[in-house]
Design an enzyme around this catalytic site. Structure first.
Site, PDB file in Angstrom:
ATOM      1  N   HIS A  23      -1.894  20.291 100.660  1.00  0.00           N
ATOM      2  CA  HIS A  23      -2.228  20.983 101.535  1.00  0.00           C
ATOM      3  C   HIS A  23      -3.127  20.772 102.699  1.00  0.00           C
ATOM      4  O   HIS A  23      -2.602  21.380 104.197  1.00  0.00           O
ATOM      5  CB  HIS A  23      -2.681  22.058 100.726  1.00  0.00           C
ATOM      6  CG  HIS A  23      -3.162  23.098  99.387  1.00  0.00           C
ATOM      7  ND1 HIS A  23      -3.202  22.501  98.020  1.00  0.00           N
ATOM      8  CD2 HIS A  23      -1.833  23.940  99.289  1.00  0.00           C
ATOM      9  CE1 HIS A  23      -2.374  23.475  97.480  1.00  0.00           C
ATOM     10  NE2 HIS A  23      -1.830  24.107  98.048  1.00  0.00           N
ATOM     11  N   LYS A  47      -0.721  33.933  88.652  1.00  0.00           N
ATOM     12  CA  LYS A  47      -1.043  32.517  87.638  1.00  0.00           C
ATOM     13  C   LYS A  47      -2.553  32.931  87.172  1.00  0.00           C
ATOM     14  O   LYS A  47      -3.127  33.677  87.753  1.00  0.00           O
ATOM     15  CB  LYS A  47      -1.603  31.299  88.817  1.00  0.00           C
ATOM     16  CG  LYS A  47       0.228  31.112  89.732  1.00  0.00           C
ATOM     17  CD  LYS A  47      -0.416  29.864  90.629  1.00  0.00           C
ATOM     18  CE  LYS A  47       1.036  29.945  91.598  1.00  0.00           C
ATOM     19  NZ  LYS A  47       1.295  28.679  92.625  1.00  0.00           N
ATOM     20  N   ARG A  96       8.066  21.850 100.124  1.00  0.00           N
ATOM     21  CA  ARG A  96       8.552  20.578  99.502  1.00  0.00           C
ATOM     22  C   ARG A  96       9.612  20.139  99.844  1.00  0.00           C
ATOM     23  O   ARG A  96      10.100  19.091  99.392  1.00  0.00           O
ATOM     24  CB  ARG A  96       7.676  20.392  98.412  1.00  0.00           C
ATOM     25  CG  ARG A  96       6.319  20.011  98.269  1.00  0.00           C
ATOM     26  CD  ARG A  96       5.646  21.043  97.486  1.00  0.00           C
ATOM     27  NE  ARG A  96       5.506  21.787  96.712  1.00  0.00           N
ATOM     28  CZ  ARG A  96       4.545  22.604  96.163  1.00  0.00           C
ATOM     29  NH1 ARG A  96       3.695  21.977  94.980  1.00  0.00           N
ATOM     30  NH2 ARG A  96       4.991  23.705  95.903  1.00  0.00           N
ATOM     31  N   SER A 134      -0.515  21.351  93.155  1.00  0.00           N
ATOM     32  CA  SER A 134      -1.842  21.390  92.292  1.00  0.00           C
ATOM     33  C   SER A 134      -1.675  21.576  90.951  1.00  0.00           C
ATOM     34  O   SER A 134      -2.688  20.823  90.111  1.00  0.00           O
ATOM     35  CB  SER A 134      -1.704  22.648  93.035  1.00  0.00           C
ATOM     36  OG  SER A 134      -2.693  22.869  94.190  1.00  0.00           O
TER      37      SER A 134
HETATM   38  P1  ADP Z   1       1.075  29.956  96.006  1.00  0.00           P
HETATM   39  O1  ADP Z   1       0.593  29.887  94.582  1.00  0.00           O
HETATM   40  O2  ADP Z   1       0.937  30.710  96.778  1.00  0.00           O
HETATM   41  O3  ADP Z   1       2.621  28.828  95.925  1.00  0.00           O
HETATM   42  P2  ADP Z   1      -0.079  27.062  96.412  1.00  0.00           P
HETATM   43  O4  ADP Z   1      -1.664  26.379  96.501  1.00  0.00           O
HETATM   44  O5  ADP Z   1       0.314  26.128  94.930  1.00  0.00           O
HETATM   45  O6  ADP Z   1      -0.528  28.189  96.039  1.00  0.00           O
HETATM   46  O7  ADP Z   1       0.780  26.328  97.468  1.00  0.00           O
HETATM   47  C1  ADP Z   1       0.148  27.276  99.354  1.00  0.00           C
HETATM   48  C2  ADP Z   1       1.506  26.859 100.190  1.00  0.00           C
HETATM   49  O8  ADP Z   1       1.568  25.298 100.327  1.00  0.00           O
HETATM   50  C3  ADP Z   1       2.799  26.906  99.484  1.00  0.00           C
HETATM   51  O9  ADP Z   1       3.717  27.120 100.600  1.00  0.00           O
HETATM   52  C4  ADP Z   1       3.569  25.825  98.719  1.00  0.00           C
HETATM   53  O10 ADP Z   1       4.423  25.050  98.984  1.00  0.00           O
HETATM   54  C5  ADP Z   1       2.449  24.357  99.386  1.00  0.00           C
HETATM   55  N1  ADP Z   1       2.739  23.230  99.238  1.00  0.00           N
HETATM   56  C6  ADP Z   1       2.320  22.911  97.854  1.00  0.00           C
HETATM   57  N2  ADP Z   1       1.458  21.465  97.718  1.00  0.00           N
HETATM   58  C7  ADP Z   1       2.579  21.123  99.065  1.00  0.00           C
HETATM   59  C8  ADP Z   1       2.929  19.594  99.592  1.00  0.00           C
HETATM   60  N3  ADP Z   1       2.375  18.906  98.689  1.00  0.00           N
HETATM   61  N4  ADP Z   1       3.416  19.527 100.388  1.00  0.00           N
HETATM   62  C9  ADP Z   1       3.152  20.509 101.797  1.00  0.00           C
HETATM   63  N5  ADP Z   1       3.424  21.546 100.955  1.00  0.00           N
HETATM   64  C10 ADP Z   1       2.683  22.297 100.319  1.00  0.00           C
END
Ligand code: ADP
Length: 170
Positions: A23, A47, A96, A134
């Site tokens: 992030h 979630k 990703r 995460s």
């Molecule tokens: P959500 O539940 O909205 O997917 P996340 O916190 O899991 O929330 O992810 C928020 C955004 O960040 C999403 O677009 C996800 O693809 C992106 N994201 C999460 N981890 C990574 C990472 N390691 N590299 C790039 N983008 C990421």
């Protein structure tokens, strides 16, 4: 500045349960494009987050504290409605791997339907973070593994407070 001459505000929405280096990588990239970046932490999520909304917001504020162009706020309801309220012209998301694509594309088309005036921007992280999520961080921390390479020290600290002292099941 945008082509229209006005400063560009972007919204990076997510669950951030917790914020990871992936992030953070995306936030850094977004700041090369937008003038002001809002990081929106979704409180309405299907979630079941490990960290309550207040703590997810606090961790993000801690890891982005040095960057005055970032605002971190919780939001409920539709992402596009929140984007409108804060005057964001673009919603940023991370891609990703191909596995992210289908869900993100569906969501992007729905958002375009709901708010044709707001652009969806997708960014790829540094390849180091392509497999970082995460949920993986939570799982490794829960099982007593070291997550310091994947999250900032303030997040590692909170994870160890959550799971620390708990012996791994044998
Ligand atoms: P959500 O539940 O909205 O997917 P996340 O916190 O899991 O929330 O992810 C928020 C955004 O960040 C999403 O677009 C996800 O693809 C992106 N994201 C999460 N981890 C990574 C990472 N390691 N590299 C790039 N983008 C990421």
């Amino acid at each position: 500045m945008t082509a229209r001459g006005a400063p560009l505000t972007g919204l990076y929405p997510g669950t951030f349960d917790p914020v990871t280096r992936g992030h953070e990588d995306l936030i850094g990239r977004a700041l090369t494009i937008v003038d002001t970046l809002w990081v929106g932490v979704a409180s309405d999520t299907t979630k079941e987050p490990l960290f309550p909304i207040e703590e997810r917001v606090e961790m993000l504020r801690e890891v982005t504290a040095d960057e005055p162009r970032i605002r971190v706020e919780a939001f409920a309801g539709l992402t596009v409605e929140f984007a409108r309220r804060i005057g964001a012209r673009a919603i940023l998301r991370g891609l990703r791997a191909v596995s992210d694509f289908e869900f993100e594309f569906q969501m992007a088309l729905m958002n375009k339907h709901l708010a044709p005036d707001i652009e969806m921007l997708f960014m790829a992280p540094d390849s180091t973070y392509s497999f970082l999520s995460s949920s993986l961080v939570r799982e490794v921390a829960r099982l007593g593994g070291d997550v310091e390479a994947f999250v900032s020290p303030v997040v590692a600290q909170r994870l160890s407070e959550r799971f620390g002292g708990r012996e791994r099941a044998s």
